[in-house]
Design a protein around this motif. Structure first.
Motif: not given
Length: 118
Positions: A60-71
């Motif tokens: 879940k945390i990795a998913h959040s980081i993935k999206g924020a990193s992309a932005s």
């Protein structure tokens, strides 16, 4: 923080990040600040969850980081987070354990480099 300084950080695509922010530099810088805060908060959580082998929470945390990193255009962090998330979804514990420290190191160094340029 200058866009030029940000673009010199390994793993950052400031053109993509700016594009995601409608080429608004102030907005982009603000979002980078929030991203750094998120990483600073997430790193100890990830470490804690890893110690107790809570793979679902790590995913879940990795998913959040993935999206924020992309932005923000942090493509290396995005790629690493996607790998951890994918491993969790596939219950591939060996991939998680083999890549976890490199993931933590990458997001730590990314957050530190961005923080120094805020």
């Amino acid at each position: 923080m200058s866009i030029e300084a940000l673009s010199s950080i390994n793993g950052m695509d400031t053109k993509q990040g700016l594009n995601n922010c409608m080429d608004d530099e102030d907005l982009y810088k603000s979002i980078i600040g929030m991203f750094v805060e998120q990483l600073i908060s997430d790193i100890p959580k990830l470490t804690q969850e890893y110690e107790v082998e809570n793979w679902i929470e790590i995913g879940k945390i990795a998913h959040s980081i993935k999206g924020a990193s992309a932005s923000v255009g942090a493509f290396e962090a995005q790629k690493a987070a996607a790998g951890i998330e994918h491993a969790v979804k596939n219950n591939n514990i060996s991939t998680i354990t083999e890549n976890f420290q490199a993931f933590i190191s990458l997001i730590s160094s990314t957050s530190e480099a961005l923080k120094q340029n805020l």
